[in-house]
Scaffold this active site. Structure first.
Site, PDB file in Angstrom:
ATOM      1  N   ASP A 153       5.426   2.843  -3.930  1.00 19.29           N
ATOM      2  CA  ASP A 153       4.608   3.853  -4.607  1.00 19.29           C
ATOM      3  C   ASP A 153       3.146   3.821  -4.150  1.00 19.29           C
ATOM      4  O   ASP A 153       2.798   3.143  -3.179  1.00 19.29           O
ATOM      5  CB  ASP A 153       4.738   3.694  -6.133  1.00 19.29           C
ATOM      6  CG  ASP A 153       4.147   2.381  -6.655  1.00 19.29           C
ATOM      7  OD1 ASP A 153       3.497   1.649  -5.889  1.00 19.29           O
ATOM      8  OD2 ASP A 153       4.339   2.096  -7.859  1.00 19.29           O
ATOM      9  N   GLU A 198       1.929   0.528  -3.649  1.00 21.80           N
ATOM     10  CA  GLU A 198       2.698  -0.250  -2.689  1.00 21.80           C
ATOM     11  C   GLU A 198       3.643  -1.228  -3.384  1.00 21.80           C
ATOM     12  O   GLU A 198       3.810  -2.364  -2.948  1.00 21.80           O
ATOM     13  CB  GLU A 198       1.738  -0.947  -1.712  1.00 21.80           C
ATOM     14  CG  GLU A 198       0.563  -0.024  -1.387  1.00 21.80           C
ATOM     15  CD  GLU A 198      -0.208  -0.348  -0.145  1.00 21.80           C
ATOM     16  OE1 GLU A 198      -0.060   0.404   0.812  1.00 21.80           O
ATOM     17  OE2 GLU A 198      -0.939  -1.330  -0.142  1.00 21.80           O
ATOM     18  N   GLU A 221     -13.198  -2.062  -5.076  1.00 19.61           N
ATOM     19  CA  GLU A 221     -11.930  -1.476  -5.533  1.00 19.61           C
ATOM     20  C   GLU A 221     -11.852  -1.534  -7.056  1.00 19.61           C
ATOM     21  O   GLU A 221     -11.506  -0.568  -7.719  1.00 19.61           O
ATOM     22  CB  GLU A 221     -10.788  -2.273  -4.909  1.00 19.61           C
ATOM     23  CG  GLU A 221      -9.404  -1.849  -5.323  1.00 19.61           C
ATOM     24  CD  GLU A 221      -8.359  -2.779  -4.706  1.00 19.61           C
ATOM     25  OE1 GLU A 221      -8.186  -3.922  -5.185  1.00 19.61           O
ATOM     26  OE2 GLU A 221      -7.711  -2.361  -3.727  1.00 19.61           O
TER      27      GLU A 221
HETATM   28  C1  BGC Z   1      -3.593   0.010  -3.025  1.00 17.02           C
HETATM   29  C2  BGC Z   1      -3.252   1.218  -2.217  1.00 17.02           C
HETATM   30  C3  BGC Z   1      -4.296   1.434  -1.131  1.00 17.02           C
HETATM   31  C4  BGC Z   1      -4.524   0.153  -0.337  1.00 17.02           C
HETATM   32  C5  BGC Z   1      -5.695   0.264   0.617  1.00 17.02           C
HETATM   33  C6  BGC Z   1      -3.715  -1.168  -2.082  1.00 17.02           C
HETATM   34  O1  BGC Z   1      -3.889  -2.310  -2.779  1.00 17.02           O
HETATM   35  O2  BGC Z   1      -2.587  -0.261  -3.979  1.00 17.02           O
HETATM   36  O3  BGC Z   1      -3.202   2.348  -3.045  1.00 17.02           O
HETATM   37  O4  BGC Z   1      -3.893   2.472  -0.301  1.00 17.02           O
HETATM   38  O5  BGC Z   1      -4.783  -0.907  -1.204  1.00 17.02           O
HETATM   39  O6  BGC Z   1      -6.855   0.647  -0.060  1.00 17.02           O
END
Ligand code: BGC
Length: 376
Positions: A171, A174, A326
């Site tokens: 998803d 991931e 993030e």
């Molecule tokens: C997130 C993804 C994202 C990736 C890179 C992952 O931990 O769950 O949604 O695309 O990090 O930013």
């Protein structure tokens, strides 16, 4: 990370966000997910598509153009795979896993396997749909028609999605690779519609309707949308159904109930938005991009209070240099998991390009905001 006491002015946060995205764009056109977090030193279609949308709305369309050309070359490199896979799907034959495309690439466009890297949960379909959506948004502003090469890439992405959309895959986050997911289906439906508009191919609009039917029949609990057909939880990425994909109206009763559940179940006392209940990644803390996404959705709804609340939280969560991580690990739902992930991969990604992208999309009014639900 600690909450910054000395905030940059909003205008400076905007400049910093644009600069961070520009600096994270490689010469190939790919956007790196995070320049400082080793696990994210790749170009993701999902993250990149949102960076491109953001760069378009702030008037840096040459950056988004470079990103789109990068994706277009990646798709052409996989033309043989996609054609083989489409034929198998058309004959109802099972699809060889080796034909499935990854969610992320090296910045030069090569797949990880070609470099022998550790296995990543790469089979994720949403990025291809989100890319098609972002590419159509980009093209709407351009005077010139699609080149043959561009139209070819649109067809490849759409054929790929039309052949694979029913398969379980990882998803947005991931995870849960053995399931189907509402947000993934939403990206696929939005992408197929965009492809249909871009190359005037009605079959993909019909396929998008078929995907939407699954969302409406399998992905609700009667009141609101759910994380997936087999998962009743709410997930913050469900915002995409309306913002930006316009698959359902902002005032659709199920969408309103979904947003209420996000506010009630996923929003921390300080106002940050988490991914879903039970998330363990860095303790399941609130994410800047999700809070900004909630703010973007609120602005489109004309809910100034909710917009301001989300906006202020994101602004406060930027570092003193204006860089946006993030997530903010000071409000985890599973505190013991913060140290587990820090021991494994170091502190959470900071900066993260799509935190900046979603921030720009929340702050900047654009045509993307005004679009209503597209007639089926
Ligand atoms: C997130 C993804 C994202 C990736 C890179 C992952 O931990 O769950 O949604 O695309 O990090 O930013």
């Amino acid at each position: 990370m600690t909450v910054s006491t000395q905030q940059l002015a909003p205008a400076d946060l905007i400049t910093t966000s644009i600069r961070t995205i520009q600096q994270g764009q490689s010469a190939s056109g790919a956007y790196i997910a995070s320049p400082t977090f080793e696990q994210y030193a790749y170009g993701w279609l999902r993250d990149g598509a949102y960076c491109a949308m953001a760069m378009d709305v702030v008037g840096h369309s040459s950056s988004s153009a470079d990103f789109h050309q990068w994706v277009i070359s990646v798709l052409h490199r996989h033309e043989e795979h996609i054609t083989a896979l489409t034929q198998l799907a058309a004959n109802d034959e099972s699809i060889d896993e080796g034909l499935l495309l990854p969610t992320r690439f090296h910045l030069n466009g090569r797949t990880e396997l070609e470099h022998g890297a550790d296995e990543w949960p790469n089979f994720q379909l949403d990025g291809y749909g989100t890319w098609l959506f972002a590419f159509r948004e980009h093209i709407v502003h351009r005077d010139t028609p699609l080149s043959l090469r561009e139209a070819g890439a649109v067809r490849l992405a759409a054929e790929y999605l039309a052949s694979t959309w029913q398969l379980p895959c990882y998803d947005y986050w991931e995870e849960f690779g053995d399931r189907r997911h509402t947000s993934t289906l939403a990206s696929i439906a939005a992408g197929l519609r965009a492809a249909s508009d871009l190359v005037n191919e009605k079959a993909w609009r019909l396929k998008a309707q078929r995907v939407l039917r699954d969302i409406e029949e399998l992905c609700t609990d009667g009141e609101r949308f759910t994380k997936g057909p087999d998962d009743d939880r709410v997930d913050a990425s469900l915002l995409s159904l309306a913002t930006p994909f316009n698959l359902v109206a902002l005032d659709d009763r199920r969408m309103v109930a979904t947003v209420r559940a996000i506010d009630e179940q996923l929003t921390t006392s300080s106002g940050g938005v988490r991914r879903y209940v039970g998330d363990e990644y860095y303790g399941g803390s609130p994410w800047l991009l999700l809070t900004a996404w909630r703010g973007w959705h609120a602005r489109r709804q004309g809910d100034e209070q909710a917009h301001a609340r989300a906006r202020d939280w994101v602004r406060l969560s930027a570092g003193h240099d204006g860089l946006m991580p993030e997530q903010r690990v000071d409000e985890p739902q599973l505190p013991e998991m913060v140290a587990v992930w820090e021991a494994r991969w170091g502190t959470a990604a900071d900066p993260l390009l799509w935190s900046h992208a979603k921030y720009l999309l929340m702050e900047t009014k654009s045509e993307l905001d005004g679009r209503g639900v597209v007639a089926r």
